[in-house]
Design an enzyme around this catalytic site. Sequence first.
Site, PDB file in Angstrom:
ATOM      1  N   ASP A   1       0.751  -1.263   0.122  1.00  0.00           N
ATOM      2  CA  ASP A   1      -0.101   0.026  -0.053  1.00  0.00           C
ATOM      3  C   ASP A   1       0.926   1.055   0.170  1.00  0.00           C
ATOM      4  O   ASP A   1       1.934   1.142   0.675  1.00  0.00           O
ATOM      5  CB  ASP A   1      -0.955   0.007   1.274  1.00  0.00           C
ATOM      6  CG  ASP A   1      -0.202   0.291   2.584  1.00  0.00           C
ATOM      7  OD1 ASP A   1       0.023   1.126   2.948  1.00  0.00           O
ATOM      8  OD2 ASP A   1       0.501  -1.019   2.947  1.00  0.00           O
ATOM      9  N   SER A   2       0.520   2.386  -0.674  1.00  0.00           N
ATOM     10  CA  SER A   2       0.911   3.636  -0.851  1.00  0.00           C
ATOM     11  C   SER A   2       2.645   3.406  -1.065  1.00  0.00           C
ATOM     12  O   SER A   2       2.803   2.861  -2.177  1.00  0.00           O
ATOM     13  CB  SER A   2       0.949   4.347   0.633  1.00  0.00           C
ATOM     14  OG  SER A   2       1.340   5.533   0.438  1.00  0.00           O
TER      15      SER A   2
END
Length: 328
Positions: free
Chosen positions: A146-147
């Site tokens: 994520d991210s």
Amino acid sequence: MPSAQHLLLKQLLTAATGPLARRRPQLAAMRLAAEAASVFQFVPWNVFLEDASVEGMPAEWLRPAGAPAHRVLLYLHGGGYVLGSLNTHRALVGALAQSCQLNALAINYRKAPEYPFPAALDDARLAYDWLLQNGYKPQDVMIAGDSAGGGLALALLISLRDAGQPLPAAAICLSPWTDLALPVAMLRQICREESQILEALEIRGWGPLYAQDTPLRHPLLSPVQAALHGLPPLLIQISDAEVLHDDVLQFSRKAYAAGVPLTLQVFEGLVHWWHLFWRFVPEARQALDQAGSFSRGVWAAQASAKLAVQAASHRARPASSSPLRARH
């Protein structure tokens, strides 16, 4: 339109991060706050936690009940390459592993500025190689993040491809950071659309902390700048309200043009890191369910391809003939 639960979450995050934006806290304080918040992160029911070590690097297994032993999800957490840990993402990794029905290996890769590029990428490659050395086949490994962890997952794929190493089956990228060179116009968009949530975390300063002497547009820092041919199937989820949205769309267009099998799912009006709040934000649960469907589709496509190869091999095999018996 976002759910009432998400609107409440956004208000809470705005109230919590507004003071941070004004005080501009030190990185050490932000790390401490992230770790303190992680005490509310609980692994889903029927997901079993197991400590691990990857060549001395802290790691842990999250094993959903009934997950096949031969398949694994290698997870790279987010945090701008400077924050985050096994603690901060444990609940999300467990929920994703459960949705995908995969045993997940989460690693605590080294962070900037103490360990700049390519430390995080080296650790990700170390973990992938470790899995292969321990008997997992590349076609049974999936990468997720994520991210910044999503951007790191893409950088890992590009690095493996360029090195001629076998690629994993697929990758799942949740709001990936694909371009570390964030222009000022995008930072203004943060203030307008996310009420300074990302600005409070000073995301624009994190890229240089990780890159240090390497240009921000290096393809293994900003995957949107890389050649994208030959990558495995990708699932990318992004919200149209995130500051990373436009870069993700640019990456996706480039990947499509390069022939990458890419599934892009765009959600409406959600804050960055909405996946972390899957327990009470319905859009997060929906996103994880869709990730599970993507995972099952990858394995189904593998099985179909294997059957097709076997059928073609059978058709190409010459028919066996038995010698005729002589009549007496």
